[in-house]
Scaffold this active site. Structure first.
Site, PDB file in Angstrom:
ATOM      1  N   CYS A   2       0.832  -1.224  -0.015  1.00 16.72           N
ATOM      2  CA  CYS A   2      -0.152  -0.046  -0.076  1.00 16.72           C
ATOM      3  C   CYS A   2       0.881   1.333  -0.029  1.00 16.72           C
ATOM      4  O   CYS A   2       1.839   1.295   0.652  1.00 16.72           O
ATOM      5  CB  CYS A   2      -0.868  -0.093   1.281  1.00 16.72           C
ATOM      6  SG  CYS A   2      -1.860  -1.369   1.483  1.00 16.72           S
ATOM      7  N   ARG A  27       3.017   0.456  -6.206  1.00 19.50           N
ATOM      8  CA  ARG A  27       2.992  -0.532  -4.993  1.00 19.50           C
ATOM      9  C   ARG A  27       1.659  -1.082  -4.664  1.00 19.50           C
ATOM     10  O   ARG A  27       1.612  -1.973  -3.933  1.00 19.50           O
ATOM     11  CB  ARG A  27       3.392   0.680  -3.898  1.00 19.50           C
ATOM     12  CG  ARG A  27       4.755   0.981  -4.012  1.00 19.50           C
ATOM     13  CD  ARG A  27       5.052   2.238  -3.185  1.00 19.50           C
ATOM     14  NE  ARG A  27       6.315   2.573  -3.262  1.00 19.50           N
ATOM     15  CZ  ARG A  27       7.428   2.126  -2.373  1.00 19.50           C
ATOM     16  NH1 ARG A  27       7.228   1.409  -1.481  1.00 19.50           N
ATOM     17  NH2 ARG A  27       8.558   2.499  -2.629  1.00 19.50           N
ATOM     18  N   TRP A  75      -3.225  -2.690  -1.592  1.00 19.70           N
ATOM     19  CA  TRP A  75      -2.849  -3.653  -2.096  1.00 19.70           C
ATOM     20  C   TRP A  75      -3.474  -4.769  -0.977  1.00 19.70           C
ATOM     21  O   TRP A  75      -2.879  -4.793   0.109  1.00 19.70           O
ATOM     22  CB  TRP A  75      -1.456  -3.898  -2.137  1.00 19.70           C
ATOM     23  CG  TRP A  75      -1.014  -5.330  -2.861  1.00 19.70           C
ATOM     24  CD1 TRP A  75      -1.136  -5.670  -3.881  1.00 19.70           C
ATOM     25  CD2 TRP A  75      -0.440  -6.570  -2.205  1.00 19.70           C
ATOM     26  NE1 TRP A  75      -0.480  -6.945  -4.338  1.00 19.70           N
ATOM     27  CE2 TRP A  75      -0.330  -7.561  -3.305  1.00 19.70           C
ATOM     28  CE3 TRP A  75      -0.219  -6.734  -0.788  1.00 19.70           C
ATOM     29  CZ2 TRP A  75       0.290  -8.816  -2.792  1.00 19.70           C
ATOM     30  CZ3 TRP A  75       0.253  -8.189  -0.360  1.00 19.70           C
ATOM     31  CH2 TRP A  75       0.517  -8.929  -1.430  1.00 19.70           C
ATOM     32  N   ASN A  99      -0.757   1.302   6.410  1.00 20.97           N
ATOM     33  CA  ASN A  99       0.028   0.373   5.730  1.00 20.97           C
ATOM     34  C   ASN A  99       0.636  -0.672   6.345  1.00 20.97           C
ATOM     35  O   ASN A  99       1.339  -0.504   7.399  1.00 20.97           O
ATOM     36  CB  ASN A  99       0.936   1.114   4.590  1.00 20.97           C
ATOM     37  CG  ASN A  99       1.868   0.265   3.857  1.00 20.97           C
ATOM     38  OD1 ASN A  99       1.634  -0.842   3.635  1.00 20.97           O
ATOM     39  ND2 ASN A  99       3.211   0.731   3.617  1.00 20.97           N
ATOM     40  N   GLY A 100       0.464  -1.874   6.061  1.00 22.92           N
ATOM     41  CA  GLY A 100       1.006  -3.040   7.235  1.00 22.92           C
ATOM     42  C   GLY A 100      -0.047  -4.012   7.203  1.00 22.92           C
ATOM     43  O   GLY A 100      -0.992  -4.134   6.567  1.00 22.92           O
ATOM     44  N   GLU A 474      14.184 -16.302 -13.007  1.00 24.63           N
ATOM     45  CA  GLU A 474      14.003 -15.051 -13.166  1.00 24.63           C
ATOM     46  C   GLU A 474      13.147 -14.868 -14.608  1.00 24.63           C
ATOM     47  O   GLU A 474      12.271 -14.136 -14.680  1.00 24.63           O
ATOM     48  CB  GLU A 474      15.163 -14.001 -13.059  1.00 24.63           C
ATOM     49  CG  GLU A 474      14.926 -12.696 -13.326  1.00 24.63           C
ATOM     50  CD  GLU A 474      13.978 -12.181 -12.265  1.00 24.63           C
ATOM     51  OE1 GLU A 474      13.680 -12.398 -11.381  1.00 24.63           O
ATOM     52  OE2 GLU A 474      13.562 -11.048 -12.594  1.00 24.63           O
ATOM     53  N   LYS A 478       9.382 -13.503 -14.682  1.00 21.03           N
ATOM     54  CA  LYS A 478       8.859 -12.327 -15.435  1.00 21.03           C
ATOM     55  C   LYS A 478       7.692 -12.545 -16.301  1.00 21.03           C
ATOM     56  O   LYS A 478       6.822 -11.998 -16.370  1.00 21.03           O
ATOM     57  CB  LYS A 478      10.098 -11.914 -16.498  1.00 21.03           C
ATOM     58  CG  LYS A 478      11.260 -10.922 -15.968  1.00 21.03           C
ATOM     59  CD  LYS A 478      10.867  -9.801 -15.350  1.00 21.03           C
ATOM     60  CE  LYS A 478      10.459  -9.896 -13.894  1.00 21.03           C
ATOM     61  NZ  LYS A 478      11.097  -9.409 -12.907  1.00 21.03           N
ATOM     62  N   GLU A 481       4.600 -13.258 -14.133  1.00 19.56           N
ATOM     63  CA  GLU A 481       3.986 -11.738 -13.510  1.00 19.56           C
ATOM     64  C   GLU A 481       3.337 -11.116 -14.443  1.00 19.56           C
ATOM     65  O   GLU A 481       2.310 -10.391 -14.339  1.00 19.56           O
ATOM     66  CB  GLU A 481       5.122 -10.874 -13.243  1.00 19.56           C
ATOM     67  CG  GLU A 481       6.013 -11.492 -11.776  1.00 19.56           C
ATOM     68  CD  GLU A 481       7.164 -10.661 -11.340  1.00 19.56           C
ATOM     69  OE1 GLU A 481       7.358 -10.420 -10.217  1.00 19.56           O
ATOM     70  OE2 GLU A 481       7.922 -10.227 -12.336  1.00 19.56           O
ATOM     71  N   HIS A 497      14.163 -35.723 -14.601  1.00 20.58           N
ATOM     72  CA  HIS A 497      13.437 -36.316 -12.943  1.00 20.58           C
ATOM     73  C   HIS A 497      12.159 -36.003 -12.810  1.00 20.58           C
ATOM     74  O   HIS A 497      11.738 -35.931 -11.766  1.00 20.58           O
ATOM     75  CB  HIS A 497      14.460 -35.890 -11.842  1.00 20.58           C
ATOM     76  CG  HIS A 497      15.937 -36.264 -12.248  1.00 20.58           C
ATOM     77  ND1 HIS A 497      16.332 -37.734 -12.281  1.00 20.58           N
ATOM     78  CD2 HIS A 497      16.840 -35.742 -12.690  1.00 20.58           C
ATOM     79  CE1 HIS A 497      17.612 -37.824 -12.690  1.00 20.58           C
ATOM     80  NE2 HIS A 497      18.119 -36.677 -12.687  1.00 20.58           N
ATOM     81  N   LYS A 593       4.771  -3.617  -5.901  1.00 19.88           N
ATOM     82  CA  LYS A 593       6.422  -3.378  -6.007  1.00 19.88           C
ATOM     83  C   LYS A 593       7.043  -3.675  -4.762  1.00 19.88           C
ATOM     84  O   LYS A 593       8.106  -4.274  -4.767  1.00 19.88           O
ATOM     85  CB  LYS A 593       6.531  -1.988  -6.420  1.00 19.88           C
ATOM     86  CG  LYS A 593       7.906  -1.445  -6.582  1.00 19.88           C
ATOM     87  CD  LYS A 593       8.178  -2.057  -8.056  1.00 19.88           C
ATOM     88  CE  LYS A 593       9.778  -2.021  -8.281  1.00 19.88           C
ATOM     89  NZ  LYS A 593      10.323  -3.052  -9.355  1.00 19.88           N
TER      90      LYS A 593
HETATM   91  C1  G6P Z   1       7.933  -7.993  -4.539  1.00 27.40           C
HETATM   92  C2  G6P Z   1       8.127  -7.219  -6.010  1.00 27.40           C
HETATM   93  C3  G6P Z   1       9.115  -8.235  -6.661  1.00 27.40           C
HETATM   94  C4  G6P Z   1      10.423  -8.173  -5.816  1.00 27.40           C
HETATM   95  C5  G6P Z   1      10.052  -8.834  -4.259  1.00 27.40           C
HETATM   96  C6  G6P Z   1      11.396  -8.235  -3.190  1.00 27.40           C
HETATM   97  O1  G6P Z   1       7.173  -9.269  -4.563  1.00 27.40           O
HETATM   98  O2  G6P Z   1       6.955  -7.636  -6.726  1.00 27.40           O
HETATM   99  O3  G6P Z   1       9.334  -7.741  -7.854  1.00 27.40           O
HETATM  100  O4  G6P Z   1      11.390  -8.719  -6.486  1.00 27.40           O
HETATM  101  O5  G6P Z   1       9.065  -7.967  -3.571  1.00 27.40           O
HETATM  102  O6  G6P Z   1      11.463  -6.745  -3.426  1.00 27.40           O
HETATM  103  P1  G6P Z   1      12.870  -6.321  -3.172  1.00 27.40           P
HETATM  104  O7  G6P Z   1      12.299  -4.813  -3.083  1.00 27.40           O
HETATM  105  O8  G6P Z   1      13.154  -6.717  -1.529  1.00 27.40           O
HETATM  106  O9  G6P Z   1      13.929  -6.603  -3.889  1.00 27.40           O
END
Ligand code: G6P
Length: 598
Positions: A2, A27, A75, A99-100, A474, A478, A481, A497, A593
């Site tokens: 948030c 965010r 969020w 937020n939290g 990764e 991507k 996501e 396996h 984010k």
């Molecule tokens: C969230 C974001 C990811 C990110 C992760 C860790 O899940 O959507 O993209 O990799 O947090 O975030 P950080 O800021 O600790 O790298």
């Protein structure tokens, strides 16, 4: 996670709040809301979905003249993304944004319900305002707020307005960021990150955990752990250039294209001749370190995995990798002479931050590799290196990942230097990296064309070996996501396996086949999949006849140069597939984010 903003001053408050929320929308964007208090008038608006819905809803509302305003973009953690669950949450004469996560909200709710207080939403946040009004029956507003905050357990950044004392914004912070900004016109601002403050505030205070207080145009009262503090403001160092897309369709696209420049900046001043130098570590003796634990979440976890190969191969230091949310509750053993490195783009990820606290409590030497100076993680770690990616707005991380890997690789070289090894090839490759991530029109067009063949299927397997395995993870992250298609990253040698049972023409294999790292081994694994009719997109400098699609990479001398070029290709591929599917590239569904809750 948030986003929170607040304002005290004479200007059009609604607009300041909406502009601030726009900066934070990436965010969290399940719903948004704002409240404005002028004298005893308290107006509020909420809307589900993106911020523009809130903007439309309060289009005819005006809020000039001295007053207070707070706003929130959500969020969802407790309760669905509905208007009732959107912030601000209301009492009879007060409202709150948060937020939290309030971990003990159920206990508080039970207690209040027994006292005849009812709840409208499914959120944890609503208990804050109801608890406040419960105490405010007998106490003045600040005392009531103080009692409320003391009863809360968990992570919170809170702003509260109340007609009981209409001349204050009440605030509190614990384990979630909250910043107070000020300018020469004596306006005050609150925000959960720097970005809404840039251009408005000249100076800032980063509140510490267990802080609470109140503010108006004449007073700023801050308590830390119950003690009244005289905090001083420091200069806000940021500019706003990141906020523009510069002709790109999406922030993510801009950030992918920026990588070459950004990676040059990572190297700037840190390579001297054939040596890596870090001014930040000049007076540190790391020679006794014989084990490294790397700990992170999400994309940062993948950077950690990749770097573990590098620490062992280059610096000859034992390295292991932990997912922060697992590490927290595992009774992990931290040995003496070990270095605990946390990696985080935002520096605020709750799981990573808590893992760092635990490691520190256990006596580890802690080190942060982070993109945000002054973030909670940087402030807490003994040592830190900044990754210099600049602000990343696309929720799916791209340039931040690139800078993390490059910084960690440099750190591995830096630690190897102490052992008098010949590292010329590493340094040569390092300096070449900015060239490996230049996006040419030809490459982008090719990926755009290929992407149309990968919009369905029952799954994607990204496969690779060695550092190309974390890169496969990764790449798959991507894709999921952004496209909402199922994708997994796998070590190429592990497919046989089990996962190979899924192979058929609708299983798409994206094979990372570098020339300089186990090419023949990876090739054999890919052939096993082809024999089972899997559709293959291979990414390699070497032509591979059996591919259905092929993206040729540059012939390089070092596998890390191939790593970065392949990283670029997987980023562009995920983005192009997402665009074709009509998804929101910068703000994919259900994500945020920075995740400041557990
Ligand atoms: C969230 C974001 C990811 C990110 C992760 C860790 O899940 O959507 O993209 O990799 O947090 O975030 P950080 O800021 O600790 O790298």
């Amino acid at each position: 996670m948030c986003g929170i903003v607040g304002y005290i001053g004479n200007k059009e408050k609604k607009q300041i709040i909406l502009d601030g929320l726009k900066e934070l929308e990436y965010r969290g964007y399940d719903s948004a809301g704002l409240a404005v208090m002028k004298g005893l008038e308290l107006d509020f608006f909420k809307a589900v979905g993106k911020l523009e819905n809130l903007t439309n809803k309060c289009a005819s509302f005006e809020s000039e003249g001295y007053g207070f305003a707070i706003g929130h973009t959500r969020w969802a953690t407790h309760g669905k993304a509905t208007e009732i669950n959107a912030h601000p949450h209301l009492g009879e004469y007060s409202c709150v944004i948060h937020n939290g996560i309030i971990e003990n909200y159920k206990e508080i709710k039970d207690k209040l319900e027994k006292n005849g207080i009812s709840f409208l939403s499914q959120t944890d946040t609503e208990v804050i305002v109801k608890l406040f009004e419960f105490y405010a029956k007998d106490l003045n507003a600040f005392e009531a707020f103080k009692h409320t905050v003391k009863e809360l357990k968990g992570a919170f950044a809170i702003l509260l307005l109340s007609k009981k004392d209409q001349n204050k914004v009440f605030f509190a912070k614990n384990a979630a960021p909250l910043i107070i900004g000020r300018n020469s016109q004596n306006e005050l601002f609150f925000a959960s990150a720097d970005s809404p403050l840039v251009g408005l505030s000249e100076e800032v205070i980063y509140l510490e955990d267990l802080s609470f207080g109140y503010a108006n145009k004449d007073e700023l009262v801050i308590y830390e752990n119950d003690e009244l503090k005289n905090k001083s403001f420091s200069k806000l160092l940021s500019d706003k250039s990141y906020a523009k897309k510069d002709g790109f369709r999406f922030f993510m696209e801009k950030e992918i294209y920026e990588q070459s420049r950004v990676l040059s900046e990572v190297l700037m001043g840190r390579v001297n001749g054939d040596e890596v130098i870090f001014d930040e570590l000049e007076n540190e003796d790391l020679s006794d370190i014989n084990e490294i634990t790397l700990c992170a979440c999400g994309t940062s976890y993948h950077a950690a995995l990749a770097s573990a190969y590098l620490f062992e191969r280059i610096a000859k230091i034992k390295a292991k990798v932990e997912i922060a949310s697992e590490f927290r509750y595992r009774e992990a053993i931290i040995s003496k002479n070990s270095l605990f490195i946390v990696i985080s783009q935002s520096g605020e990820t709750a799981d990573t931050l808590e893992a760092l606290k635990i490691a520190k409590e256990k006596g580890a030497r802690t080190f942060a590799v982070c993109n945000v100076d002054n973030s909670s993680i940087v402030r807490l770690a003994h040592l830190s290196l900044l990754t210099r990616a600049g602000i990343e707005k696309g929720v799916a991380s791209t340039k931040a990942f690139a800078t993390q890997v490059l910084t960690l690789w440099m750190l591995a070289i830096f630690m190897a230097q102490k052992k008098n090894q010949n590292l010329n090839d590493e340094i040569k490759a390092l300096l070449h990296i900015p060239n490996c991530v230049v996006v040419t029109q030809k490459l982008h067009d090719k990926i755009h064309r290929i992407s149309k063949r990968y919009l369905d299927g029952h799954g994607f397997f990204y496969i690779g070996r060695d550092v190309f395995y974390p890169l496969a993870l990764e790449g798959a992250l991507k894709l999921k996501e952004l496209s909402y298609l199922h994708a997994e990253g796998y070590p190429a040698g592990e497919m046989k396996h089990g996962p190979i049972a899924l192979a058929d023409s609708k299983l798409y294999t994206i094979a990372l086949m570098p020339k300089n790292m186990l090419y023949e081994k990876t090739k054999s694994n890919v052939e096993e999949l082809i024999a089972r009719d899997s559709t293959l997109l291979s990414i390699s400098p070497l032509e591979f006849d059996l591919s259905d699609d092929f993206i040729r990479t540059t012939e390089q001398e070092h596998y890390m140069c191939e790593f970065f070029e392949m990283m670029l290709i997987t980023q562009l591929l995920a983005m192009e597939i997402s665009i074709r599917l009509g998804n929101d590239v910068d703000m994919p569904r259900n994500l945020a984010k920075s995740v400041t809750v557990e």
